[in-house]
Design a protein around this motif. Structure first.
Motif, short mmCIF file in Angstrom:
data_model
loop_
_atom_site.label_atom_id
_atom_site.label_comp_id
_atom_site.label_asym_id
_atom_site.label_seq_id
_atom_site.Cartn_x
_atom_site.Cartn_y
_atom_site.Cartn_z
N ILE A 97 2.48 8.89 -4.97
CA ILE A 97 1.46 7.91 -4.75
C ILE A 97 0.35 8.21 -5.69
O ILE A 97 -0.44 7.48 -6.13
N ILE A 98 -0.07 9.52 -5.76
CA ILE A 98 -0.99 10.13 -6.73
C ILE A 98 -0.54 10.53 -8.05
O ILE A 98 -0.76 10.37 -8.98
N LYS A 132 -1.07 3.39 -5.88
CA LYS A 132 -2.39 3.61 -6.72
C LYS A 132 -1.93 3.03 -8.29
O LYS A 132 -2.16 1.71 -8.47
N THR A 141 1.03 -1.19 0.08
CA THR A 141 0.10 -0.03 -0.23
C THR A 141 0.93 1.06 -0.01
O THR A 141 2.16 1.24 0.30
N GLY A 142 0.22 2.49 -0.21
CA GLY A 142 0.94 3.82 -0.18
C GLY A 142 1.53 3.86 1.12
O GLY A 142 2.54 4.49 1.34
N THR A 143 0.54 3.52 2.26
CA THR A 143 1.07 3.74 3.40
C THR A 143 2.20 2.99 3.83
O THR A 143 3.14 3.68 4.59
N ASP A 168 6.74 11.87 -2.43
CA ASP A 168 5.35 11.12 -2.48
C ASP A 168 4.57 11.19 -3.55
O ASP A 168 3.83 12.14 -3.90
N GLU A 216 4.08 15.53 -1.24
CA GLU A 216 3.41 15.37 -2.36
C GLU A 216 3.77 16.66 -3.14
O GLU A 216 3.69 17.61 -2.81
N PHE A 263 -1.11 14.14 2.89
CA PHE A 263 -1.72 12.94 3.44
C PHE A 263 -0.60 11.88 2.81
O PHE A 263 -0.16 11.93 1.59
N HIS A 264 0.05 11.13 3.61
CA HIS A 264 0.96 10.03 3.23
C HIS A 264 0.50 8.73 3.83
O HIS A 264 1.33 7.96 4.03
N GLY A 265 -0.70 8.64 3.84
CA GLY A 265 -1.15 7.21 4.52
C GLY A 265 -1.66 7.18 5.80
O GLY A 265 -1.59 8.29 6.47
N ASN A 299 -4.14 15.84 -1.81
CA ASN A 299 -5.20 15.34 -0.72
C ASN A 299 -5.81 16.73 -0.25
O ASN A 299 -6.06 16.37 1.11
C1 LIG Z 1 -0.15 11.12 -1.50
C2 LIG Z 1 -0.51 9.74 -0.94
N1 LIG Z 1 0.25 9.11 -0.20
C3 LIG Z 1 -0.09 7.99 0.54
C4 LIG Z 1 -1.26 7.35 0.35
C5 LIG Z 1 -1.68 6.15 1.13
O1 LIG Z 1 -1.72 5.02 0.11
P1 LIG Z 1 -2.53 3.73 0.35
O2 LIG Z 1 -4.24 4.42 0.70
O3 LIG Z 1 -2.53 3.11 -0.62
O4 LIG Z 1 -2.03 3.45 1.82
C6 LIG Z 1 -2.21 8.12 -0.33
C7 LIG Z 1 -3.65 7.44 -0.42
O5 LIG Z 1 -4.53 8.29 -0.84
C8 LIG Z 1 -1.97 9.24 -0.92
O6 LIG Z 1 -2.75 10.03 -1.81
#
Ligand SMILES: Cc1ncc(COP(=O)(O)O)c(C=O)c1O
Length: 430
Positions: A238-239, A264, A113-115, A236, A203, A141-143, A208
């Motif tokens: 992830i998005i 993602k 997961t991103g978390t 980060d 980010e 937001f980073h999880g 977020n």
């Molecule tokens: C920028 C960012 N980092 C980390 C995460 C966490 O990812 P995950 O929901 O896959 O744990 C998210 C989730 O929306 C995110 O937007």
């Protein structure tokens, strides 16, 4: 709109799950719609209502729902089994593909997961530098792990718990906060805590808090400052990874971080996280080094197959250019509409990300919090009634996918027009 089935399912769910859901962002009031199926740009609920989906699973589905190529890749992997507990050639193949677009990820680790990805990256940064403090951006937001659940955006900001209960004060004290787009505040913090900070995690485009774009010089300035103060920079993505461009936001803005996190889109709709970066830092990760990271499902073959098929399709079909044109056209139509209807709301977007802020365009978390959340909720509900599923929070980013046609975009614009007009004239649903 008939939502009887969703209502009845929700009535059962609230007795089983906290708030009736498996993740807070889904807790739409008075109850979420329950999904029966989805295909392309459309999603159908348990009562048979069909919507154009601009949520797209919170971002992973850049090719749309149930994309045939991704489905085929998953099906082929299913035939061969879906969990081994030993390495696969697929890991190497996919890692090399990722490195072609994120060359700074000289070594990487697949997680789920991103978390987990941001948790791993922060731990690697701390292990490598021997320092405890990290800097994050207010509203970033980073999880959902302790180190980053301090002034967090996304669902945490939406439900008003940006600082989660249960995060020990001793942990939170190591997470310093700075506003986005504020170079002076970043420098002040790095200077005040010289030799104490392991990394800045951010980010590159805040997804977020709605999309908040970096000012022209900002990311470059942060990169220079982190170098000057000998602090690692974790982007980060992830998005934004494979979203803002094939090369992520780092390629788009020309910034090379020390560590990168992906998720993602990188999993093509199946669970994944990736963290990676400089070789000397990643060599500290176990078993090569003493920074522990492990997982039964790390490098899961189904997620890798779906992710690789997605990235190869993006590459082959040059999806980003098409998506950018569609989203720009949508943004322009919304801007014209605001002018025509004399509304002072602000459409904001980049690549295939878009949002309407109910207030001026924000530069940071404080600015985003000033937008009219209740108005957004009313807009959201009216859009749903008009057949468009937007992100249920002002503090999220909507997405177009390759499956969204020009006809879908026209329908989104019409739905916006109807929703705004109804909001101006009809009784509010606030
Ligand atoms: C920028 C960012 N980092 C980390 C995460 C966490 O990812 P995950 O929901 O896959 O744990 C998210 C989730 O929306 C995110 O937007």
């Amino acid at each position: 709109m008939k939502l009887d089935m969703s209502k009845s399912l929700y009535e059962q769910a609230v007795t089983i799950f906290p708030g009736g859901v498996s993740s807070p962002v889904r807790a739409i009031k008075p109850y979420p719609f329950y999904v029966k199926s989805a295909s392309g740009s459309h999603i159908t609920d348990a009562d048979g209502n069909e919507y154009i989906d601009c949520c797209m699973g919170y971002g992973p589905l850049i090719l749309g729902h149930a994309h045939p190529g991704v489905r085929e890749a998953i099906a082929q992997q299913l035939e061969k089994g879906w969990l081994y507990g030993t390495p696969t050639e697929l890991e190497i193949r996919y890692a090399r593909k990722i490195q072609a677009y994120f060359p700074g990820m000289r070594m990487l680790r697949f997680v789920n997961t991103g978390t987990e990805a941001t948790m791993g990256a922060i731990r690697a940064a701390r292990g490598f530098t021997g320092r405890d403090k990290i800097v994050k951006i207010e509203g970033g937001f980073h999880g959902a792990h302790d180190a980053v659940l301090v002034k967090a955006g996304s669902g945490a900001a939406t439900i008003g718990v940006p600082d989660s209960l249960g995060v020990p004060a001793d942990v939170a004290k190591n997470t310093l906060q700075v506003p986005f787009n504020d170079v002076a505040a970043m420098e002040e913090t790095l200077s005040a805590h010289r030799d104490e900070i392991a990394c800045v995690i951010m980010e590159p485009v805040m997804g977020n808090m709605g999309p908040i774009l970096p000012k022209d010089y900002y990311l470059r300035a942060v990169r220079n400052l982190t170098r000057d103060y000998d602090v690692l920079l974790v982007l980060d993505e992830i998005i934004t990874g494979f979203r803002v461009s094939m090369f992520g936001a780092q390629g788009y803005y020309g910034i090379e971080p020390d560590l990168t996190t992906l998720g993602k889109i990188a999993g093509g709709g199946l669970p994944i996280g990736v963290f990676g970066g400089r070789k000397d830092i990643m060599e500290t990760v176990a078993p090569q080094g003493g920074v522990y990271n492990a997982g039964t499902y790390n490098g899961n073959p189904l997620s890798l197959a779906a992710g690789l098929a997605t990235v190869e399709t993006l590459e082959r079909e040059r999806v980003h250019a098409k998506l950018k044109d569609r989203t720009t056209a949508l943004g322009q139509a919304l801007t014209d509409m605001m002018r025509h209807l004399k509304l002072d709301y602000t459409p904001v977007g980049l690549a295939s990300m878009f949002q309407v802020f109910f207030g001026p365009q924000p530069e940071n978390y404080e600015g985003a919090l000033k937008s009219d959340k209740a108005r957004y909720v009313e807009f959201w509900r009216r859009m749903l009634e008009n057949g468009v599923f937007l992100m249920p929070s002002q503090f999220e980013t909507n997405f177009l996918s390759a499956a969204h046609t020009q006809q879908d975009v026209d329908r989104i614009v019409q739905a916006c027009h109807r929703s705004f007009e109804a909001m101006m004239t009809g009784p509010g649903t606030r």
